[in-house]
Design a protein around this motif. Structure first.
Motif, PDB file in Angstrom:
ATOM      1  N   ALA A   1      -0.808  -5.300  16.919  1.00 43.84           N
ATOM      2  CA  ALA A   1      -1.285  -6.652  16.634  1.00 43.84           C
ATOM      3  C   ALA A   1      -0.663  -7.194  15.352  1.00 43.84           C
ATOM      4  O   ALA A   1      -0.401  -8.376  15.229  1.00 43.84           O
ATOM      5  CB  ALA A   1      -2.800  -6.675  16.536  1.00 43.84           C
ATOM      6  N   MET A   2      -0.406  -6.288  14.375  1.00 44.36           N
ATOM      7  CA  MET A   2       0.210  -6.732  13.121  1.00 44.36           C
ATOM      8  C   MET A   2       1.711  -6.450  13.192  1.00 44.36           C
ATOM      9  O   MET A   2       2.126  -5.446  13.757  1.00 44.36           O
ATOM     10  CB  MET A   2      -0.378  -5.958  11.942  1.00 44.36           C
ATOM     11  N   PRO A   3       2.538  -7.317  12.589  1.00 44.61           N
ATOM     12  CA  PRO A   3       3.975  -7.032  12.522  1.00 44.61           C
ATOM     13  C   PRO A   3       4.188  -5.688  11.818  1.00 44.61           C
ATOM     14  O   PRO A   3       3.552  -5.431  10.794  1.00 44.61           O
ATOM     15  CB  PRO A   3       4.538  -8.179  11.690  1.00 44.61           C
TER      16      PRO A   3
ATOM     17  N   LEU B   1       6.576  -4.423  10.068  1.00 42.77           N
ATOM     18  CA  LEU B   1       7.077  -4.447   8.685  1.00 42.77           C
ATOM     19  C   LEU B   1       5.933  -4.701   7.701  1.00 42.77           C
ATOM     20  O   LEU B   1       5.892  -4.113   6.622  1.00 42.77           O
ATOM     21  CB  LEU B   1       8.170  -5.520   8.527  1.00 42.77           C
ATOM     22  N   VAL B   2       4.977  -5.560   8.108  1.00 45.11           N
ATOM     23  CA  VAL B   2       3.841  -5.861   7.221  1.00 45.11           C
ATOM     24  C   VAL B   2       3.016  -4.591   6.989  1.00 45.11           C
ATOM     25  O   VAL B   2       2.634  -4.288   5.855  1.00 45.11           O
ATOM     26  CB  VAL B   2       2.969  -6.981   7.826  1.00 45.11           C
TER      27      VAL B   2
ATOM     28  N   VAL C   1       5.057  -2.245   4.714  1.00 40.42           N
ATOM     29  CA  VAL C   1       5.045  -2.749   3.339  1.00 40.42           C
ATOM     30  C   VAL C   1       3.696  -2.458   2.697  1.00 40.42           C
ATOM     31  O   VAL C   1       3.621  -1.963   1.569  1.00 40.42           O
ATOM     32  CB  VAL C   1       5.331  -4.273   3.326  1.00 40.42           C
ATOM     33  N   ALA C   2       2.612  -2.726   3.437  1.00 41.92           N
ATOM     34  CA  ALA C   2       1.272  -2.524   2.890  1.00 41.92           C
ATOM     35  C   ALA C   2       1.070  -1.055   2.520  1.00 41.92           C
ATOM     36  O   ALA C   2       0.582  -0.741   1.435  1.00 41.92           O
ATOM     37  CB  ALA C   2       0.226  -2.973   3.896  1.00 41.92           C
TER      38      ALA C   2
ATOM     39  N   ALA D   1       3.385  -0.198  -0.547  1.00 40.81           N
ATOM     40  CA  ALA D   1       3.093  -0.901  -1.792  1.00 40.81           C
ATOM     41  C   ALA D   1       1.868  -0.316  -2.492  1.00 40.81           C
ATOM     42  O   ALA D   1       1.674  -0.510  -3.671  1.00 40.81           O
ATOM     43  CB  ALA D   1       2.887  -2.389  -1.529  1.00 40.81           C
ATOM     44  N   LEU D   2       1.038   0.404  -1.730  1.00 40.20           N
ATOM     45  CA  LEU D   2      -0.166   0.970  -2.324  1.00 40.20           C
ATOM     46  C   LEU D   2       0.111   2.294  -3.032  1.00 40.20           C
ATOM     47  O   LEU D   2      -0.740   2.817  -3.729  1.00 40.20           O
ATOM     48  CB  LEU D   2      -1.239   1.183  -1.255  1.00 40.20           C
ATOM     49  N   ILE D   3       1.336   2.828  -2.837  1.00 40.60           N
ATOM     50  CA  ILE D   3       1.670   4.106  -3.470  1.00 40.60           C
ATOM     51  C   ILE D   3       2.458   3.814  -4.746  1.00 40.60           C
ATOM     52  O   ILE D   3       3.358   2.968  -4.750  1.00 40.60           O
ATOM     53  CB  ILE D   3       2.494   4.975  -2.503  1.00 40.60           C
TER      54      ILE D   3
ATOM     55  N   LEU E   1      17.244   0.143  10.113  1.00 42.62           N
ATOM     56  CA  LEU E   1      16.992  -1.221   9.640  1.00 42.62           C
ATOM     57  C   LEU E   1      15.713  -1.281   8.806  1.00 42.62           C
ATOM     58  O   LEU E   1      15.669  -1.944   7.759  1.00 42.62           O
ATOM     59  CB  LEU E   1      16.888  -2.163  10.835  1.00 42.62           C
TER      60      LEU E   1
ATOM     61  N   ALA F   1      16.300   0.166   5.389  1.00 39.91           N
ATOM     62  CA  ALA F   1      17.054  -0.777   4.573  1.00 39.91           C
ATOM     63  C   ALA F   1      16.147  -1.927   4.121  1.00 39.91           C
ATOM     64  O   ALA F   1      16.179  -2.322   2.950  1.00 39.91           O
ATOM     65  CB  ALA F   1      18.239  -1.316   5.360  1.00 39.91           C
ATOM     66  N   SER F   2      15.307  -2.430   5.037  1.00 43.33           N
ATOM     67  CA  SER F   2      14.443  -3.561   4.698  1.00 43.33           C
ATOM     68  C   SER F   2      13.476  -3.181   3.590  1.00 43.33           C
ATOM     69  O   SER F   2      13.270  -3.945   2.641  1.00 43.33           O
ATOM     70  CB  SER F   2      13.637  -4.016   5.920  1.00 43.33           C
TER      71      SER F   2
ATOM     72  N   LEU G   1      13.232  -4.475  -0.348  1.00 46.51           N
ATOM     73  CA  LEU G   1      12.053  -5.051  -0.991  1.00 46.51           C
ATOM     74  C   LEU G   1      11.607  -4.240  -2.195  1.00 46.51           C
ATOM     75  O   LEU G   1      10.579  -4.534  -2.810  1.00 46.51           O
ATOM     76  CB  LEU G   1      10.903  -5.144   0.009  1.00 46.51           C
TER      77      LEU G   1
END
Lengths: 276, 313
Positions: free
Chosen positions: A120-122, A124-125, A128-129, A132-134, A210, A213-214, A218
């Motif tokens: 349901a969620m992309p 990549l999101v 990232v989530a 980013a928490l680590i 990919l 790399a993405s 970021l």
């Protein structure tokens, strides 16, 4: 192998481009860092962001880091992350999907809901989530984050394959002979479902390269080593001063992804005789 | 009127999905190891600051109260989905409202680019199977799929802002419709590649159906057969994929936002995550999940509009 089959597996057209690209990438991932002329983080402030020269064949990046060395070491990072992610996702996903499809009922319902929720969620999101928490994400974190979304694709494919196969005559025959559920699943059903899973894994390797790399682009990549995505991040920052950085690193990513996509296409056609 | 009940049921189901997603996020953030005041303020913060932040985060209250307050923040409009920790004067809703127009214009214009490229190419390839045109479209769509936006973005900037300075160089000053061209192309080309491949396959299949033969037998011109009959029926898989693509764009095109230095939902989420601005993170998740649910509902309604054989149930 019959003449017909041989023709099906012949490396021509898309495969003649894709398969060599994939092999080149895998070889670079394996031995690339040994041929790197410098350490991927060796600083040389006197030669910052310089063009190609005899000492630096592809020039230098921020802090005078040698671009060729970053590319060669980055291939290892991409390869390591991609292969580990796909291995974990493949095993976990196909097992969960197979169990889900074979047992049906409540197990199937719960597992299908989980796969729906992850999709349901992309992805990549979600990645990232998680990263980013680590505080200082490393290779292990990156592989874990990518596998957390990656397994779903294999679960869907393997569930669909198991649903297609489970009522076929050879499975009924095995059941009539008294084979246990796990024996039927592992010896009879899954071996016949491997083709589409391998196709998925080929696309998955490109997707993981990919994604690595993405995420590195970021700034969420592993701190150690070098990454094509991190080089591209510098490339966009110095797009006017040194467009070479973005061209070279993005090109490496694009060519690798293209290679895996072409190979995946070829495998799909070769494994599915209907498409001929 | 027939569809009212269906829409109500779907909206309720969607609201429950969103609730489930945010509750899961709330729990995950809750379960993270470490004192949140450490990560937000740093270890050198004074006890006073810590106590104040703990109050702001409601960490001095029991879990059930905190969860109830969090849900109230989300549904009572005046509470603005909670307050940002980075900028205490601002509500999470106002921060999202700042970036939302950017995100939605980029998503919609990229989707338009993708469909404007994909539909003509798919029609062209499917109507001339096994010709050079078909093969060329196949190669073009493959390249479109494989070129990551990571690379296409910088390439387009170098081509159209540096080599031929026709468009404004991206940055916070670049405003107006012209600054939207390159980001939309960056995102649209990849989506177009996928849609073209699917559209071609779906059209090839539809063109074998009896109703297409019937349309041809009635003497309709080939373009009319292709567009009015075949394309409509071939739209269903395209709508599914297009819907997923749109939802994913509305969830934040973080990469493209970064390349073109545009504010957007994805960037806001990433910044809030790194700063541990939990109320804003959760508000972003609510918006992303709600958008995904809404787009899915629109896609399901669109199925019925394009293919009369499908019924809502």
């Amino acid at each position: 192998m019959s003449e017909r089959e041989r023709r099906r597996w012949r490396l021509q057209g898309r495969a003649a481009v894709g398969v060599p690209l994939v092999c080149l990438f895998l070889v670079l991932a394996l031995v690339g860092p040994w041929f790197a002329p410098y350490a991927p983080r060796a600083i040389d402030l006197a030669h910052e962001l310089e063009g190609p020269s005899r000492a630096h064949l592809l020039g230098t990046a921020d802090n005078g880091v040698d671009v060729l060395s970053v590319l060669l070491t980055g291939a290892r990072t991409a390869g390591l992350v991609a292969v580990s992610t796909v291995l974990i996702s493949f095993v976990v996903g196909s097992l969960l999907g197979a169990v889900s499809g074979y047992s049906g009922g409540k197990t199937d319902l719960v597992l299908s809901r989980i796969t729906d929720a992850v999709q349901a969620m992309p992805s990549l999101v979600i990645n990232v989530a998680l990263l980013a928490l680590i505080a200082r994400p490393g290779f292990g974190h990156m592989i874990a984050a990518l596998s957390a979304t990656g397994w779903v694709a294999y679960a869907r494919v393997s569930r669909a394959e198991v649903l297609r196969l489970r009522d076929r005559e050879f499975v009924t025959a095995a059941r009539a002979l008294g084979a246990s559920s796990s024996r039927i699943l592992f010896k009879h059903v899954l071996p016949n479902a491997v083709g589409p899973l391998i196709v998925q894994a080929t696309f998955g390797l490109g997707g993981a390269v990919l994604a690595e790399a993405s995420l590195s682009f970021l700034g969420l990549g592993p701190g150690a080593g070098a990454s094509w995505g991190a080089l591209l991040d510098q490339g966009t920052a110095y797009l006017l001063r040194a467009p070479r950085l973005a061209l070279v690193s993005g090109g490496a990513i694009a060519v690798t992804v293209l290679g895996f996509n072409l190979t995946g296409d070829w495998l799909r056609d070769a494994l599915d005789p209907k498409e001929q | 009127m027939r569809y009212l009940g269906y829409l109500l049921r779907r909206t309720l189901g969607g609201a429950l999905t969103v609730l489930a997603v945010v509750s899961a996020c709330f729990l995950v953030l809750e379960a993270l190891p470490g004192d949140p005041t450490d990560t937000i303020l740093g270890e050198t913060a004074t006890a006073e600051d810590r106590a104040q932040l703990r109050r702001a985060l409601r960490l001095d209250q029991p879990f059930a109260t905190r969860f109830a307050q969090f849900i109230l923040d989300l549904i009572v409009p005046a509470r603005g989905m909670g307050h940002s920790l980075r900028q205490p004067a601002r509500s999470a809703a106002s921060m999202i409202a700042d970036v939302w127009p950017n995100t939605i214009t980029l998503a919609v214009s990229s989707a338009l680019v993708a469909w404007a490229i994909a539909i003509p190419l798919a029609l062209l390839a499917a109507s001339r199977p096994r010709t050079k045109t078909d093969a060329a479209v196949g190669v073009a769509s493959l390249v479109g799929v494989a070129i990551p936006s990571l690379w296409l973005g910088p390439l387009l900037i170098l081509a159209f802002c540096v080599a031929v300075p026709a468009l404004p160089f991206p940055g916070p000053d670049a405003k107006g419709p012209l600054s939207l061209v390159l980001p939309s192309l960056t995102l649209g080309v990849g989506m177009a590649g996928i849609l073209t491949r699917m559209g071609r396959a779906s059209l090839r299949e539809t063109l074998r159906e009896p109703f297409v033969t019937a349309a041809r037998a009635r003497g309709l011109s080939e373009p009319a057969v292709l567009v009015k009959h075949a394309l409509r029926a071939a739209m269903v898989p395209l709508l599914t994929t297009g819907g997923a693509q749109l939802a994913s764009l509305l969830g934040g095109a973080i990469i493209t936002e970064k390349i073109f230095d545009r504010p957007g939902l994805g960037t806001l989420l990433l910044q809030s995550l790194t700063a541990r601005d939990i109320p804003v993170v959760l508000a972003c998740v609510v918006v992303i999940a709600a958008t995904a649910v809404l787009v899915q509902l629109m896609v399901d309604v669109a199925y019925v509009l394009v293919d009369p054989r499908i019924r809502l149930s």
